[in-house]
Design a protein around this motif. Structure first.
Motif, mmCIF file in Angstrom:
data_model
loop_
_atom_site.group_PDB
_atom_site.id
_atom_site.type_symbol
_atom_site.label_atom_id
_atom_site.label_comp_id
_atom_site.label_asym_id
_atom_site.label_seq_id
_atom_site.Cartn_x
_atom_site.Cartn_y
_atom_site.Cartn_z
ATOM 1 N N ILE A 54 -73.200 71.577 -36.185
ATOM 2 C CA ILE A 54 -72.155 72.550 -35.867
ATOM 3 C C ILE A 54 -71.739 72.306 -34.419
ATOM 4 O O ILE A 54 -72.569 72.330 -33.520
ATOM 5 C CB ILE A 54 -72.687 73.986 -36.049
ATOM 6 C CG1 ILE A 54 -72.934 74.233 -37.540
ATOM 7 C CG2 ILE A 54 -71.707 74.999 -35.481
ATOM 8 C CD1 ILE A 54 -73.359 75.629 -37.884
ATOM 9 N N VAL A 55 -70.450 72.020 -34.218
ATOM 10 C CA VAL A 55 -69.944 71.895 -32.845
ATOM 11 C C VAL A 55 -68.831 72.890 -32.623
ATOM 12 O O VAL A 55 -68.149 73.314 -33.557
ATOM 13 C CB VAL A 55 -69.365 70.489 -32.515
ATOM 14 C CG1 VAL A 55 -70.419 69.523 -32.102
ATOM 15 C CG2 VAL A 55 -68.516 69.956 -33.627
ATOM 16 N N GLY A 56 -68.648 73.220 -31.386
ATOM 17 C CA GLY A 56 -67.566 74.124 -31.043
ATOM 18 C C GLY A 56 -67.440 74.124 -29.541
ATOM 19 O O GLY A 56 -68.357 73.695 -28.843
ATOM 20 N N PRO A 57 -66.286 74.573 -29.034
ATOM 21 C CA PRO A 57 -66.144 74.646 -27.579
ATOM 22 C C PRO A 57 -67.157 75.634 -27.014
ATOM 23 O O PRO A 57 -67.689 76.458 -27.760
ATOM 24 C CB PRO A 57 -64.707 75.158 -27.397
ATOM 25 C CG PRO A 57 -64.358 75.820 -28.680
ATOM 26 C CD PRO A 57 -65.145 75.136 -29.747
ATOM 27 N N SER A 58 -67.421 75.539 -25.714
ATOM 28 C CA SER A 58 -68.427 76.446 -25.160
ATOM 29 C C SER A 58 -67.921 77.882 -25.272
ATOM 30 O O SER A 58 -66.735 78.151 -25.136
ATOM 31 C CB SER A 58 -68.733 76.082 -23.712
ATOM 32 O OG SER A 58 -67.613 76.332 -22.917
ATOM 33 N N GLY A 59 -68.827 78.776 -25.604
ATOM 34 C CA GLY A 59 -68.463 80.167 -25.832
ATOM 35 C C GLY A 59 -67.925 80.415 -27.223
ATOM 36 O O GLY A 59 -67.314 81.442 -27.482
#
Lengths: 277, 266
Positions: A54-59
């Motif tokens: 799972i990746v996503g921008p920080s926050g």
């Protein structure tokens, strides 16, 4: 490689038996006079034996999502179903590897005691416990460090201990929360390969949360890209790279570069606030 | 390293310096009365104190008193430790209880134990239990407050690790909360031990319960000034011994703690 050291039971791998089912998950933090919607609506499944990143921008609420799945945090709406059981607290067939290995390991115990403690709590008989501890420490290359205290080891070695502790627990689902964010680049590459090899050997289902795009593409069979907060799934990217991966050849494949660029673009979209229609 | 050894001689070890300081004090106490700087009736020379101490040590009364003092001190401290640790773990482990009791603790804690002397005398007379009450009251708060700090210091990641591996509440207390609180418990023990000794002697002096404190009062009223000082020195030595023993225990029990361990990885 001799017999499967942890003896994880073979499970049927069909599309219908989801190991993990996240349905309409929403999490709103209620503070004094204001509430923050961290996760809006997340739905995805992970099949038994899969390795999903799972990746996503920080926050993006990655850690919130993982804590909800781990049963450490209550959900506001929706549900998390693990092996057909709804998660209301930490479920039995699960182990978590935290990013902060230095704080997750207990400094007052030796490496062996740290790995053994969850097994004692699980009431694993002594003989089997010994073997699980020995095998898991061997698997992470730390059989010689059993009597050391965690603080006598380097950061990468400490995270190996935490991984050994999780593996010895024989979980069906292994959750990893940005486990390599605090180690140097070389150690990180070694630990990535360690996770791949343990996953292939043990047949455990792995959900790996990271903010590192390269890492997610290198490790995963699928990469779930999250939007920015309040979080939804932006895209579920299948990673069609060969199963045998190594740091040099896999990362120089044209297909790796394509997938990497694609995930990178998605993250950029997520940062700019793009949401799926 | 080599430059330092060549440049100047290494300083004498700290224990030698400490001993020198002590010898200096003894020298002053010996010389000041002899030189007439202070009245010998109120501060006899050290040699007179030492002689009086030797004399005391030959009496059964002295040893009985010493034993009474040590027993009262140890009993009071033990009660305070058990109660402080048990209540600290319970109160610290239940946040609503902690919030409810916080102001009560902050009110009761600063009450000087000596203010309870009239109450103690009313309850138990000049019995050793009067002094025990003071000792327990004074040292209990030291221990309790430290344990409360200790329980609050549990690392959230360690707590979540324990929860994710489904540790039972008792296992969490035994393997996570207690080891975290242990350095604080040790500090509470050291502070409590010192305060307990002060109150033990105070109680004996003022209430007149048996022990070295009462012997000091007896020596004072009978004008045995050197003997009085000798007893004061004995009380001081008890204090030093207790502190040294507490620190040694601390070092052994907390080998893993950042304040004591030496990390191999920087």
């Amino acid at each position: 490689m001799t017999a499967d050291p942890t003896g994880a039971p073979a499970r049927p791998r069909s599309a219908t038996t989801a190991m993990l089912d996240v349905r309409g998950l929403q999490k709103i933090y209620e503070g004094r006079g204001r509430s923050v919607e961290a996760v809006r609506d997340l739905t995805f499944t992970v099949a038994a034996g899969e390795l999903v990143c799972i990746v996503g921008p920080s926050g993006a609420g990655k850690t919130t999502l993982l804590r909800c799945i781990a049963g450490l945090l209550d959900t506001t709406a929706g549900e998390v179903v693990l092996e057909g059981e709804r998660v209301t607290g930490p479920p039995p067939g699960m182990a978590v590897v935290f990013q902060e290995y230095g704080r997750s390991l207990f400094p007052w115990m030796t490496v062996r005691q740290n790995v053994e403690l969850p097994l004692k709590e699980k009431k694993v008989p002594k003989d089997r416990r010994r073997r699980l501890v020995q095998d898991s420490l061997e698997a992470v290359g730390l059989a010689d460090a059993q009597d050391a205290h965690p603080w006598q080891l380097s950061g990468g070695m400490q995270q190996r201990v935490a991984i050994a502790r999780a593996v010895a627990y024989e979980p069906h689902l292994l959750l990893m929360d940005e486990p390599f964010a605090a180690v140097d680049a070389q150690t990180r590459a070694d630990l990535e390969d360690l996770v791949r090899s343990l996953w292939q050997r043990l047949g455990v289902t792995v959900l790996f949360v990271t903010h590192d795009i390269d890492e997610s593409v290198y490790l995963g069979q699928r990469v779930i890209v999250l939007s920015n907060s309040p979080t939804v799934v932006l895209e579920d990217v299948p990673i069609d790279l060969p199963a045998e991966r190594d740091q040099l050849t896999t990362r120089s494949l044209p297909r790796f570069a394509e997938l990497r660029s694609h995930v990178y673009e998605l993250i950029q979209l997520a940062k700019s606030g793009h949401r799926p229609a | 390293m080599t430059a330092a050894t060549l440049g100047r001689r290494s300083p004498p070890p700290s224990w030698l310096l400490g001993l020198a300081g002590l010898a200096g004090l003894v020298g002053i106490v010996e010389l000041a009365p002899r030189a007439g700087l202070v009245d010998e009736r109120y501060l006899p020379p050290f040699s007179a104190m030492a002689a009086a101490l030797a004399e005391q040590a030959a009496t059964a009364e002295f040893w009985r008193s010493l034993l009474e003092t040590l027993r009262g001190w140890a009993t009071g401290l033990a009660i305070a430790m058990v109660a402080g640790v048990a209540l600290g773990l319970v109160i610290g482990g239940v946040p609503p209880l902690r919030a409810a009791l916080n102001s009560t603790i902050e009110f009761l804690r600063p009450i000087p134990s000596v203010a309870l002397i009239p109450l103690a005398v009313l309850l138990f007379g000049t019995d050793m239990r009067s002094t025990l009450l003071l000792v327990v009251y004074a040292s209990f708060w030291q221990v309790l407050v430290q344990v409360l700090y200790g329980v609050r210091d549990v690392d959230p990641v360690a707590r979540e690790t324990a929860r994710s591996y489904r540790f039972r509440p008792f296992t969490q207390v035994r393997t996570v909360i207690w080891p975290t609180a242990l350095p604080y418990v040790m500090t509470g023990f050291r502070l409590g031990a010192a305060v307990a000794l002060i109150l033990e002697i105070t109680g004996e002096l003022i209430i007149g319960s048996p022990g070295l404190g009462r012997q000091i009062a007896v020596a004072q009223t009978s004008g045995a000034v050197a003997a009085m000082y000798a007893l004061v020195i004995v009380v001081g030595l008890i204090g030093v011994t207790v502190n040294v023993a507490a620190r040694a225990t601390e070092r052994r029990a907390l080998r893993w703690h950042p304040s004591i361990r030496r990390d191999l990885a920087g």
